[in-house]
Design an enzyme around this catalytic site. Sequence first.
Site, PDB file in Angstrom:
ATOM      1  N   GLU A   1      51.710  22.693 100.123  1.00  0.00           N
ATOM      2  CA  GLU A   1      50.527  21.828 100.241  1.00  0.00           C
ATOM      3  C   GLU A   1      49.400  22.563 100.964  1.00  0.00           C
ATOM      4  O   GLU A   1      48.236  22.445 100.597  1.00  0.00           O
ATOM      5  CB  GLU A   1      50.864  20.518 100.965  1.00  0.00           C
ATOM      6  CG  GLU A   1      52.021  19.713 100.362  1.00  0.00           C
ATOM      7  CD  GLU A   1      51.936  19.478  98.862  1.00  0.00           C
ATOM      8  OE1 GLU A   1      50.821  19.434  98.320  1.00  0.00           O
ATOM      9  OE2 GLU A   1      53.001  19.364  98.219  1.00  0.00           O
TER      10      GLU A   1
ATOM     11  N   HIS B   1      47.615  24.918  98.638  1.00  0.00           N
ATOM     12  CA  HIS B   1      46.729  24.231  97.691  1.00  0.00           C
ATOM     13  C   HIS B   1      45.274  24.234  98.177  1.00  0.00           C
ATOM     14  O   HIS B   1      44.360  24.055  97.368  1.00  0.00           O
ATOM     15  CB  HIS B   1      47.161  22.781  97.508  1.00  0.00           C
ATOM     16  CG  HIS B   1      48.091  22.532  96.356  1.00  0.00           C
ATOM     17  ND1 HIS B   1      47.888  23.057  95.101  1.00  0.00           N
ATOM     18  CD2 HIS B   1      49.221  21.768  96.261  1.00  0.00           C
ATOM     19  CE1 HIS B   1      48.860  22.635  94.286  1.00  0.00           C
ATOM     20  NE2 HIS B   1      49.684  21.866  94.970  1.00  0.00           N
TER      21      HIS B   1
ATOM     22  N   GLY C   1      56.942  14.567  96.547  1.00  0.00           N
ATOM     23  CA  GLY C   1      57.242  15.299  97.771  1.00  0.00           C
ATOM     24  C   GLY C   1      56.123  15.226  98.797  1.00  0.00           C
ATOM     25  O   GLY C   1      56.345  14.873  99.952  1.00  0.00           O
TER      26      GLY C   1
HETATM   27  N1  TRP Z   1      49.960  17.597  93.892  1.00  0.00           N
HETATM   28  C1  TRP Z   1      51.225  17.239  94.474  1.00  0.00           C
HETATM   29  C2  TRP Z   1      51.946  18.559  94.709  1.00  0.00           C
HETATM   30  O1  TRP Z   1      51.656  19.263  95.590  1.00  0.00           O
HETATM   31  C3  TRP Z   1      52.015  16.354  93.544  1.00  0.00           C
HETATM   32  C4  TRP Z   1      51.933  14.881  93.765  1.00  0.00           C
HETATM   33  C5  TRP Z   1      52.099  14.235  94.923  1.00  0.00           C
HETATM   34  C6  TRP Z   1      51.777  13.858  92.801  1.00  0.00           C
HETATM   35  N2  TRP Z   1      52.053  12.879  94.716  1.00  0.00           N
HETATM   36  C7  TRP Z   1      51.842  12.635  93.427  1.00  0.00           C
HETATM   37  C8  TRP Z   1      51.587  13.873  91.447  1.00  0.00           C
HETATM   38  C9  TRP Z   1      51.750  11.410  92.752  1.00  0.00           C
HETATM   39  C10 TRP Z   1      51.484  12.669  90.754  1.00  0.00           C
HETATM   40  C11 TRP Z   1      51.554  11.462  91.407  1.00  0.00           C
HETATM   41  O2  TRP Z   1      52.736  19.021  93.965  1.00  0.00           O
HETATM   42 ZN    ZN Z   2      51.502  21.168  94.229  1.00  0.00          ZN
END
Ligand code: TRP
Ligand code: ZN
Length: 856
Positions: A299, A302, A262
């Site tokens: 996001e 985060h 996403g």
């Molecule tokens: N950390 C991302 C989130 O907010 C998740 C994510 C995005 C991800 N791209 C990725 C995880 C590629 C593994 C690989 O949820």
């Molecule tokens: Zn996340």
Amino acid sequence: MRTDTGQTVYLQDYAPTPYRAPHTSLMFALHPTRTVVRATTLYEPVGTGPLELAGDGLELVAVELDGEALDESAYEAGPDRFVLKAPPEWPFALTLVTVVSPDDNTELMGLYRSNGVYCTQCEAEGYRRITYAYDRPDVLTVYDVFIVADGDGEQVLLSNGNLVERAVKDGRLSAHWHDPFPKPTYLFALVAGDLGAVTDTFTTMSGRKVELNIYVERGKEPRATYAMDALKRSMAWDETRFGREYDLDIFNIVAVSDFNMGAMENKGLNVFNDRYVLADPAVATDQDYSGIETVIAHEYFHNWTGNRITCRDWFQLCLKEGLTVFRDQEFTSDERSRGVKRIADVRRLRAAQFPEDASPLRHCVRPSKYDEISNLYTATVYDKGAELIRMIHTMIGEAAFRAGMDDYFARFDGTAATVEDFVSCFPLADPGAFMRWYEEPGTPTVKVDERYENGRYTLELTQVPAEGASIKPIPVRLALLSDTGAVDPAKATVHGGEIGPGHIVLKDRVKVTVDRLNAAPIASVMRGFSAPVTIERTADEARDLTLIAKDDDPFTVWDAVQRLAVGAMRARYDGAPGDESALAAALATLAANDGHEPTFRALALIVPTRQTLIEAIGSDVDPDKVNAAHQGFSAALGAKMQDVLARLYSAPVPPADDVSAEAAGHRALRNAAMHLLAAAGETDRAATQATSATTMTDRLAALGALAFTDAPGADDALAAFAAANEHEPLVLDKYFAMEAMRPDDGALERVRGLMEHPKFSLKTPNRVRSLIGAFAQNVAAFHRADGEGYRLVADVAKALDKSNPQVAARLLTSFSDVRRFDSPRREAAADVLADVLQTATSSDVVDIARRLTAKG
Ligand code: TRP
Ligand code: ZN
């Protein structure tokens, strides 16, 4: 083609690195096929031994130690690792120069190009595809990034942190970014290319002015204004609800078309799948708008839960993901409707997480081992992870929860933390018992038994743990409804459970008794879905009808509707004639009640999915009978509710440019009514709306009503829709998904045909998910008796195993449902999976195929 020889990683093996990496300078000379990356990292010994860095398919062209070329005998290097055999005992600077080819990067991990724009994706282990590093979340580094590219000055050059300098000279562009916050490799990002922008500012609670930019494909800037609005609301909400302020001078978001997931929370430079940024009422549905709002918020949030406080290791993934999902759920609850949001989240949990937790792919919210980290980005880690936080919140209340969060931020800011660190911040009665929610897979059951005799009412709740799991604390929100209102909780005696404010904590068993009653009360149990459990309660139509009519908890009302609807479909599936009169009458009253929010009423009118029925049947499911029961039930309900539905449909259509939750609710209610009427054979409204609609919400709903009831004209309407949207990729995705999910007999052939469509491509994950991912949700087509549905999905997974293993592995997870079907189907699927396992080369696909085919 590289073959991943994945090894199992164990939580118990965690050990810190012998060297710290306080600073890195990265220099990128961008080129489509030969980008040169010069990385100089300062290493500081905190232990002894070789410096062992990870790589992934890298070409190393130079090595320097403290600025001097290093003799080859001092290191060992290959595509997948770099080892400095005997590092100095004092701090040293290691320079590694690598060459990578963004244009050949089809995996979309590391540095790649999407529509000509350079971008990166490093979580979880993509950074090692750019340069050699301690590519793990507990090594925190301050970055200076220097980007050089050919260009005329129009292009953007972005990285994390604040911009130090940007220059244009002799057709060369350069930029220097400095991120003052130490961060792990997975949060690094770079974006460069020709992009348009919407720009705004946000003044933080302490009065700092932050520049906000959202970069999109040129010409699509007007479609980014809603995302910008959602971003500003997210920033304000995190200040008021959690006291969290943004910490850099600039916050950038970039939308790209080719993206595995996403979106990604890279520090100060979030990169998004463009479907979670671009919107305009003509191309995006109300659901798309709310998805954008959620992902933008997620996001952004985060920044504190993930970036400022990151994870010690990938076993702790839920520390950032579960917590950030909880935060984005709360944001949506506060911005839109708490009751509706809770129902939406429970639907999602039951549709994705409960089945996962009962499947061969089940795992703990905080697992103790994994083979491939990319396969741990699951509904269990995200959505069950959020439920665990929500239970803490329920048990201690908002004020203590907020105090615990403040404590968490104060104690762990700037560190790489663990789930234990987090849980230690909250005043839980028994933290050790609560930790078992993180350490055991499976969904517990709460059994509800009731008795009423001589004025005494007894309610007994019993916990039945999932197989192999133990008793855990379960917060149960409860109310006893009577004709004269809710029974005063003070009149009830509780045995065996701890009583908290507004809830009981269930361990083995709780008994609630109330004396001197004139009539049996109706128990409203698990209000707000206060724990991620399965509720087992004797079927009782009269009780559920009372709950629908009288309960004031939106979740328990909706859940009573689900119970009755699934029960009625189940009866049809089992060959009973079907009688939905009482449910239809109750729903008619509910749907016509203007005192309820329109979105809530719409949710009540949406027939539970075929998947829900399959879960209820449990084993040896016949998919054609599932379709027949689902259709028969929908048609009967539509016919019985005709008058109310027609009246609801005749309500005024909100203005097209009103994308508020309220307007969305009015559209949702009209469309739910239209859908049930179409199920009952009244497809005229849908046929008219398919052409006259002024929003994508209404157009798509009408097309769906035609397509899913196989109405006359459905094919033509869909063809016209596809032709009109040839140049709108996100709309074409909706078209492909609808064609793939239609429940008619021709689905498999149609999907095979669409794979030859000029706009179909295995290179864009959104397109693969829209056609093949959607097909795998088409119950009768995917689970065809001849196994051809399984073959189709497996063939695509095999092709993607070579080019994009993450997307391939994700597609394969659909096979975990096969265990619900009869043995010829299970055998056909097993054959197909055995073939996948034999030919697959990526650790992603091998991991999933192995777990799906494991015996026992
Ligand atoms: N950390 C991302 C989130 O907010 C998740 C994510 C995005 C991800 N791209 C990725 C995880 C590629 C593994 C690989 O949820
Ligand atoms: Zn996340």
